[in-house]
Design a protein around this motif. Sequence first.
Motif, PDB file in Angstrom:
ATOM      1  N   TYR A 134       0.839  -1.205   0.000  1.00  0.00           N
ATOM      2  CA  TYR A 134       0.000   0.000   0.000  1.00  0.00           C
ATOM      3  C   TYR A 134       0.876   1.257   0.000  1.00  0.00           C
ATOM      4  N   ALA A 135       1.868   1.273   0.888  1.00  0.00           N
ATOM      5  CA  ALA A 135       2.683   2.484   1.088  1.00  0.00           C
ATOM      6  C   ALA A 135       3.475   2.864  -0.158  1.00  0.00           C
ATOM      7  N   LYS A 136       3.995   1.865  -0.856  1.00  0.00           N
ATOM      8  CA  LYS A 136       4.908   2.197  -1.956  1.00  0.00           C
ATOM      9  C   LYS A 136       4.182   2.776  -3.163  1.00  0.00           C
ATOM     10  N   ASN A 137       2.863   2.671  -3.179  1.00  0.00           N
ATOM     11  CA  ASN A 137       2.106   3.263  -4.283  1.00  0.00           C
ATOM     12  C   ASN A 137       1.609   4.676  -3.984  1.00  0.00           C
ATOM     13  N   LEU A 138       1.934   5.185  -2.795  1.00  0.00           N
ATOM     14  CA  LEU A 138       1.487   6.533  -2.428  1.00  0.00           C
ATOM     15  C   LEU A 138       2.492   7.572  -2.922  1.00  0.00           C
ATOM     16  N   THR A 139       1.980   8.748  -3.210  1.00  0.00           N
ATOM     17  CA  THR A 139       2.866   9.858  -3.553  1.00  0.00           C
ATOM     18  C   THR A 139       2.902  10.802  -2.349  1.00  0.00           C
ATOM     19  N   LEU A 140       4.070  10.982  -1.783  1.00  0.00           N
ATOM     20  CA  LEU A 140       4.189  11.798  -0.577  1.00  0.00           C
ATOM     21  C   LEU A 140       4.365  13.278  -0.919  1.00  0.00           C
TER      22      LEU A 140
ATOM     23  N   ALA B 277      13.105  -6.608  18.650  1.00  0.00           N
ATOM     24  CA  ALA B 277      12.182  -6.040  17.659  1.00  0.00           C
ATOM     25  C   ALA B 277      11.263  -7.138  17.149  1.00  0.00           C
ATOM     26  N   LEU B 278      10.053  -6.781  16.781  1.00  0.00           N
ATOM     27  CA  LEU B 278       9.236  -7.716  16.020  1.00  0.00           C
ATOM     28  C   LEU B 278       9.771  -7.604  14.584  1.00  0.00           C
ATOM     29  N   PRO B 279      10.394  -8.687  14.073  1.00  0.00           N
ATOM     30  CA  PRO B 279      11.136  -8.577  12.798  1.00  0.00           C
ATOM     31  C   PRO B 279      10.299  -8.000  11.652  1.00  0.00           C
ATOM     32  N   ALA B 280       9.026  -8.420  11.553  1.00  0.00           N
ATOM     33  CA  ALA B 280       8.178  -7.949  10.451  1.00  0.00           C
ATOM     34  C   ALA B 280       7.979  -6.434  10.523  1.00  0.00           C
ATOM     35  N   THR B 281       7.859  -5.898  11.735  1.00  0.00           N
ATOM     36  CA  THR B 281       7.626  -4.464  11.891  1.00  0.00           C
ATOM     37  C   THR B 281       8.895  -3.662  11.614  1.00  0.00           C
ATOM     38  N   LEU B 282      10.019  -4.163  12.089  1.00  0.00           N
ATOM     39  CA  LEU B 282      11.297  -3.479  11.819  1.00  0.00           C
ATOM     40  C   LEU B 282      11.540  -3.405  10.309  1.00  0.00           C
ATOM     41  N   TRP B 283      11.185  -4.494   9.631  1.00  0.00           N
ATOM     42  CA  TRP B 283      11.297  -4.549   8.160  1.00  0.00           C
ATOM     43  C   TRP B 283      10.468  -3.430   7.528  1.00  0.00           C
ATOM     44  N   LEU B 284       9.225  -3.264   7.988  1.00  0.00           N
ATOM     45  CA  LEU B 284       8.349  -2.216   7.442  1.00  0.00           C
ATOM     46  C   LEU B 284       8.886  -0.831   7.768  1.00  0.00           C
ATOM     47  N   TYR B 285       9.311  -0.649   9.008  1.00  0.00           N
ATOM     48  CA  TYR B 285       9.851   0.639   9.477  1.00  0.00           C
ATOM     49  C   TYR B 285      10.988   1.115   8.568  1.00  0.00           C
ATOM     50  N   LYS B 286      11.922   0.210   8.286  1.00  0.00           N
ATOM     51  CA  LYS B 286      13.078   0.584   7.456  1.00  0.00           C
ATOM     52  C   LYS B 286      12.648   0.972   6.044  1.00  0.00           C
ATOM     53  N   ARG B 287      11.689   0.216   5.492  1.00  0.00           N
ATOM     54  CA  ARG B 287      11.231   0.514   4.132  1.00  0.00           C
ATOM     55  C   ARG B 287      10.429   1.817   4.081  1.00  0.00           C
ATOM     56  N   LEU B 288       9.655   2.095   5.116  1.00  0.00           N
ATOM     57  CA  LEU B 288       8.882   3.341   5.127  1.00  0.00           C
ATOM     58  C   LEU B 288       9.815   4.543   5.205  1.00  0.00           C
ATOM     59  N   LEU B 289      10.863   4.432   6.011  1.00  0.00           N
ATOM     60  CA  LEU B 289      11.852   5.508   6.103  1.00  0.00           C
ATOM     61  C   LEU B 289      12.446   5.772   4.725  1.00  0.00           C
ATOM     62  N   ARG B 290      12.782   4.686   4.025  1.00  0.00           N
ATOM     63  CA  ARG B 290      13.382   4.806   2.701  1.00  0.00           C
ATOM     64  C   ARG B 290      12.413   5.469   1.716  1.00  0.00           C
ATOM     65  N   LEU B 291      11.111   5.223   1.908  1.00  0.00           N
ATOM     66  CA  LEU B 291      10.103   5.831   1.031  1.00  0.00           C
ATOM     67  C   LEU B 291       9.871   7.303   1.370  1.00  0.00           C
ATOM     68  N   GLY B 292      10.386   7.746   2.514  1.00  0.00           N
ATOM     69  CA  GLY B 292      10.252   9.149   2.877  1.00  0.00           C
ATOM     70  C   GLY B 292       9.213   9.460   3.943  1.00  0.00           C
ATOM     71  N   PHE B 293       8.628   8.419   4.517  1.00  0.00           N
ATOM     72  CA  PHE B 293       7.651   8.652   5.587  1.00  0.00           C
ATOM     73  C   PHE B 293       8.333   9.163   6.855  1.00  0.00           C
ATOM     74  N   LYS B 294       7.621   9.987   7.611  1.00  0.00           N
ATOM     75  CA  LYS B 294       8.041  10.318   8.966  1.00  0.00           C
ATOM     76  C   LYS B 294       7.382   9.298   9.885  1.00  0.00           C
ATOM     77  N   ILE B 295       8.122   8.885  10.894  1.00  0.00           N
ATOM     78  CA  ILE B 295       7.606   7.858  11.801  1.00  0.00           C
ATOM     79  C   ILE B 295       7.159   8.493  13.115  1.00  0.00           C
ATOM     80  N   VAL B 296       5.967   8.128  13.559  1.00  0.00           N
ATOM     81  CA  VAL B 296       5.491   8.545  14.881  1.00  0.00           C
ATOM     82  C   VAL B 296       5.241   7.297  15.711  1.00  0.00           C
ATOM     83  N   PHE B 297       5.950   7.176  16.817  1.00  0.00           N
ATOM     84  CA  PHE B 297       5.649   6.097  17.761  1.00  0.00           C
ATOM     85  C   PHE B 297       4.613   6.627  18.746  1.00  0.00           C
TER      86      PHE B 297
END
Lengths: 267, 267
Positions: A100-106, A157-177
Amino acid sequence: METLKLLFLSLALALAAASNAATAGSIPDHFHPLRPQLGTSAGRRIPGLNCLSWRLAVEADNIQDWTVVPKECENYVGNYMLGLQYRIDSKFVTGSAYLYAKNLTLGKDGKDVWVFDIDDTSLSNLPYYAQPDTAFGAKPYNDTTFTVWEKQAKAPALPATLWLYKRLLRLGFKIVFLTGRSETFRAVTVQNLHKVGYTKWEKLILKSAEEKAEGLHALQYKSRERTNLVKAGYRILGNIGDQWSDVLGDNVGSRTFKLPNPMFYIA
Amino acid sequence: METLKLLFLSLALALAAASNAATAGSIPDHFHPLRPQLGTSAGRRIPGLNCLSWRLAVEADNIQDWTVVPKECENYVGNYMLGLQYRIDSKFVTGSAYLYAKNLTLGKDGKDVWVFDIDDTSLSNLPYYAQPDTAFGAKPYNDTTFTVWEKQAKAPALPATLWLYKRLLRLGFKIVFLTGRSETFRAVTVQNLHKVGYTKWEKLILKSAEEKAEGLHALQYKSRERTNLVKAGYRILGNIGDQWSDVLGDNVGSRTFKLPNPMFYIA
């Protein structure tokens, strides 16, 4: 065929154990005396309650406000959480989130955020819950021992979530915990997040003393904090948590993702 | 032990077949050439896609807007839908709904309602979906053949839902059927409901020609109709459907219940 299946499952359990052991210090001394079961159909053997049905009902938000895992499902939940299926299920959720995330335009203003819950979403408390005194949620929640565990800042870390976190950062998302943890745990939380690979974020929102005193439910507290984010000009494009209270309420985000968690329920 | 398991499963499949056959005319001539699989862990053998994870993601609303069941999961979904687990899962959901309902105190004005979706909630279209041309949702939706099936008014009741319906009536609830079926199908729908045991209701709401022309999504259409109910003074205490679009949106009700359906997705 059955021998092959058995071999495959032994391998899966060994792998799961090894992957837990890899996070060295996080493994408690006393491990739950789990009786291994073959396949997820094992729930069928439990009279009166079908643990597969119970877990499905939890994940689809059909049963709410439960306080402990039914005693009959203690072993079932333990086998699920330590086995391959929990890992594959989690990866499927974060994989879907990434598609879903990789098809968004930020936007170019740096206001596109993805909200991450912390406990049992970003960090895994499974080493704590695998102890006999917690029994994968089949024993009542113990705030004292959980706090001790939390302060050790040893959650993997929950491995699946860390995987997503790293990819979202690369896509340019800001992360809010956004976590229900108390503000007084900020330092250990930062320490734990850093240690396992979450090193960058826009905001880390913990529950203030005032909010704690108000006695808000997680759903209300998280709704309010997300509303504050929106008022501050952020666009919540995604939101991931292991509880329905993470992903229901106000300003939940354009898409929400619910990770599996059959061990406890937070309203 | 494995022989016992095999015997148990054969029995389960035979029972499922018999229970379908009992609704005589509703069984199509051409039945899907299903390859039986042992247990729900069978999904693990499929390379690339884990069908257990896929189904869990569907039920937790993590994947949306999918149009067909992945080809790799055709047999998995077929085995699930025809096997015992679908029946037990459904019963667990309606059992939970009843536990909630029986603790409520109803008003004396007859305005306490429970909303029921129809297709694959109150009535089961499984005999239609078990045909090779539909393949449990693994073939694209065919409006022409589904309409032929609908007009035959031969759909059996989903036993778990009929069970809940009868108990809710006994508790004093008014029943509202809310369906995306077209108003032009009112007569066949009434005929089908009556035939299988749904004989009493407060309202049966179908989609009008105008609403059809508007092209509303199910979520918007059902939200609007529920809002009309609330404006008319009804209190929606419960709401049950097999789609997330049945139980999300406006005025969803005090509690919602999501029945399993891995065969199709309606937005």
